[in-house]
Design a protein around this motif. Structure first.
Motif, short mmCIF file in Angstrom:
data_model
loop_
_atom_site.label_atom_id
_atom_site.label_comp_id
_atom_site.label_asym_id
_atom_site.label_seq_id
_atom_site.Cartn_x
_atom_site.Cartn_y
_atom_site.Cartn_z
N THR A 1 0.92 -1.35 0.04
CA THR A 1 0.02 -0.12 -0.05
C THR A 1 0.84 1.16 0.05
OG1 THR A 1 0.09 0.27 2.55
CG2 THR A 1 -1.78 -1.46 1.42
N PHE A 2 0.32 2.51 0.27
CA PHE A 2 0.94 3.71 0.24
C PHE A 2 1.72 3.86 1.60
CE2 PHE A 2 -3.05 4.23 1.59
CZ PHE A 2 -2.98 5.24 2.84
N GLU A 3 1.48 3.29 2.53
CA GLU A 3 2.07 3.43 3.79
C GLU A 3 3.48 2.75 3.73
OE1 GLU A 3 0.74 4.93 6.80
OE2 GLU A 3 3.10 4.85 6.84
N THR A 4 4.36 3.77 4.19
CA THR A 4 5.70 3.21 4.17
C THR A 4 6.46 2.91 5.56
OG1 THR A 4 6.40 5.73 4.37
CG2 THR A 4 6.25 4.89 2.10
#
Lengths: 338, 338, 338, 338
Positions: B241-244
């Motif tokens: 996902t976009f979460e890093t």
């Protein structure tokens, strides 16, 4: 490599990191900030070293400064790579379109479509013999028989050919029949397969995985190149996002990004990204305008009866129209369709 | 299958669709709405049929009613599958934890870790011999030699063993040395590999691909099962996902979803999802509370010097603490740690 | 802040960057690597400064070392924040559950549900008066009238109350009627609204945006806190991913991440994340096991007739069962349900 | 609407669904399949009705057949909407480019940039007066003073103007000063703001939210239009994905999709999507080639000193070059730059 220590890291922790950096053959360079200490590690970076530093007590993060790949990077090789297949040029200022059916169904259909594709001006013929299908119950391709048809039709029409290889055990067979070996998106990180194609002397089209970052895509190109085969073509075919109107989301910006970071040719496959015919023309033109070296488009004269992916194939007359438009857009961005 | 016609579709188009449905051996059922015509197609659904209908002129969309998989679905097999490996039970009301190093580095370290893992109460030992690494320049595992070590240590401690197989050519070799064959996330749609492990008689742990929907994950399980091997264990290890902040995003809800749709055991690998040690305990407990049949956790007694993925490994004392907590949470959701 | 220069950056470019760093009131610290020059900038970091440095010729990237938020960070405030609403504690070692209908439909239904929720052991009542609906044609809530009902029922049952505020013009009105102001996911970066609630003295529950990183979520908390109101409760409610089996993907790992980086209480709303009733229990228990300070769950005695989001509401008896399980799981991770 | 019953749903459950469908004023249409029963519900579809049906016992899923929006759909209004601002045409066969600074810093800079933008051939001037900033500590814009500058410069150069409005309380003020009201991505579902701009008579540019599906974007357009204001311009500015090389991922395919489903003009903002200057030209040309009615590009004569988003602004000479290329690409897809 830069090691950022946690706020309040002790002198002992800082000393420990410095020690480990020296053991790794790197030179440490400590810089005391207002709140945090930052330690540069000068020398050959490696992923393994970064991981080791990251787990030492008191370390907050380890930042990589060097790119993790070399052979495929523009820093290493400044000029655009141009691949030559019997006079057909891929990369640089050349724009070469690939067309053909998703899957080879029989000799007749392949000939019919190949002739239409060639007539429209494309010089490279695609056609699947081994098909990766999400369902074990779906048609899996004609295999070796399909490869022979592709080879025969390609020769008779003087077109270069491309087809997918999925199994390391099939690499030799496919390399004997096709001019370009295609690695599918689902195999982008099938490292044993990458190693095998890296030992052939055939150009390899490497599709981007549906959840692969541009960095990982280039790392997979590096896998192939590290085996000695430097003829790699990158191909964007859409990444997975939350949007459901298209099968995947074509990442148009990856074209300029990949071209800035790498010297390899960059292609786009709008058919698999869209999954629907009515978007292909817009997406293919966008790809060329964004700087792609070509597009790979599915064409079928009778998509209504195609055994696979018919809804996304262009009709021959639509493909002709697209080629005409590509011929107008390519020169605006410095490319020539030959 | 339900075919929704475009607003304003002609009678001829509707008739054409009806005709094609009959040719496919299905029964059409036309329903005229206020704005649109909807045509049900009753009988055996197949992906290929859906694709063919989708491309007929006048069709807006084709909706699938049946699930595309069978053998792995709960509709087909209502009871939970329980796999038995020399008395160790996987699935159903059993909660069995897997622990061990990411990669086997040498015999000594494997023994040390295995003993700690067993002492804490886990009965299944993990250890990588063939490692999929994003960089061609990183350590790739000990290969056959590592397999032998895993086999020996497992026997001497009476633990079941699990290790990854990446190449169809290695399936027999790995099956001779380990109790459970692991298919990595990057190979979830490596269909030739799935087919090979489907022909062994060893349980297979199938990791979810990082961009795979739950449906596609179950379709890959179906691939293995359609070869005759019904002992499949599903394993969630985080999606992209976009979460890093975390390496991947653990999809905790996929546990109840997979358990509702399928009878197969569901595991979670919090180590690869998180990529950092300080989250493992919370994520592992969450997995058990959400109904997972077990977790697979990396353990290393000296992560500071691990050749691979050290930052995400628990120390033996942390693993012991986690096992104690799991023993308390599992019974709340009807499971027993044996 | 660390400025990484491009490979081959000139001495003039390096000097220019150094100059600009000094003009910003920071101290430059040049470190010459084998391939690249890296320049540390020591002093007060600010987003604006980073952006300015990033655009100077010869700069490859600018890495931030400091976190962009302060008031909400654990570095700034080490102890867990505990909010007290007439004796009901939120945060720290307390586990307090919120229950109630998605939308207030009338006084009768609100009373019926509130009684059931309280009986099961929850002390905070939720109920929507202003509803953000994706369609302009859907029911938008009872507005002021609904607020009054919530206030009355809360008082009569001695429960704290929470409801959403969507418009900066309604903040005063809502603050007069409810104990906790809720900022919805779609308004997480509605900065004018954040500023308004930051000027009240009521606790604010800040839902995470569906595409917001944990960093951005904390930045939005910082917006509220920078106005003087430090009583912020974080609430995860699922992020948007490619998976379609659930309405959103609950990011379970964000709970330990937020708790490590911040001192604020962290809640989870499994109802909106799932969008289906049969997953709520598993997801709520997972949240508690992962360290959440509570969950907010939709309850409806007659979901079949609910005007909004009925399919995701628990029945009163299901909510009771969930409370019983939460009472068993919470102590395993050091929390008490009061 | 189509209700799919679970395998094994009882006759009583089917009867209950049929009954509810009738109560809703719809006509049920039962179709018994081999494994499942499917019930069509003919008549006016509504989101609320779908939700209610979805929660009845025995129902597996409810499929929507009608689109949830009307006013913005091409089914409702077949011809392209063309908006006319004092002779500047937006939509249809017209290609009109918007240029200007991210943020208005002072009158001088605005005039300098506006002149360069106009000279290159753009007739619409952008400039931010109210800025949504993720950090409460960043520059927030000049507010009313900035609006006045924009208005003055626009008039003196005979350019149309566009600026963002973030707060429902500012709508009147902004509408008095600018020709086009811009709704930012983070406010795409700020419904109270949408309602306010829907009651003005100014064209509204609606940016797509960073996690909004194309359907939700069109639903937000519907919100504005349902208030009576039909002059809506859609603007894609990148969606959030896992890729980190660009700030967001420009969804190029959303252009043809939105144009097929809606009659509204579609724009692209490559500056915010990329976040870096070196990609803007490729992305802007791709947008035009894909069928966009124009692009909105940030221009700054001295980006090195810009107070906001400098790294993504084009220099005036780069903007001139881009305009020249757009003039060549637009006609290939049937558009004229005026």
């Amino acid at each position: 490599m830069i090691v950022v220590m946690k706020q309040g890291a002790s002198q002992a922790q800082i000393a420990h990191v410095t020690e480990r950096i020296k053991e790794m053959g790197l030179t440490p360079h400590v810089s005391q900030g207002q709140f945090r200490t930052v330690i540069g590690a000068i020398g050959e970076e490696a992923v393994a070293k970064q991981e080791m530093l990251r787990q030492i007590e008191g370390v907050e993060q380890v930042l990589q400064i060097m790119k993790p790949y070399k052979l495929c990077s523009r820093e290493f090789h400044a000029e655009d790579t141009v691949i030559d297949i019997r006079g057909i040029k891929i990369g640089g200022t050349h724009c070469a379109v690939i067309g053909g059916p998703c899957t080879i169904e029989d000799l007749d259909m392949l000939q019919t479509i190949a002739k239409a594709v060639k007539k429209a001006g494309a010089r490279i013929l695609r056609g699947g013999a081994f098909k990766p299908r999400t369902s074990p119950y779906a048609f899996q391709g004609l295999g070796k028989q399909g490869l022979q048809m592709l080879c025969d039709v390609g020769k008779s029409l003087d077109m270069a050919t491309i087809t997918e290889v999925m199994d390391p055990r099939d690499v030799d067979l496919v390399a004997q029949h096709a001019d370009i070996l295609q690695i599918g998106a689902r195999n982008m990180q099938n490292y044993n397969l990458l190693r095998e194609v890296g030992q052939t002397n055939k150009p390899v089209m490497l599709k981007r995985g549906l959840a692969a970052s541009i960095k990982e895509w280039l790392m997979s190109a590096e896998y192939i190149m590290s085996g000695g085969n430097h003829q790699v073509i990158l191909c964007e075919r859409g990444i997975r996002t939350f949007e459901t109107e298209t099968r995947f989301t074509l990442d148009i910006s990856c074209i300029p990004v990949a071209r800035i970071d790498s010297h390899l040719p960059v292609y786009v496959d709008p058919s698999h990204a869209a999954g629907r015919r009515d978007l292909i023309e817009s997406m293919a033109l966008a790809a060329i305008a964004a700087g792609a070296h070509g597009v790979m488009v599915e064409v079928h004269h009778c998509p209504d009866k195609a055994l696979c992916d018919g809804p996304q194939a262009l009709l021959p007359e639509q493909f002709q129209r697209l080629m005409d438009q590509i011929r107008q857009v390519a020169p605006v961005v410095g490319k020539t369709v030959e």
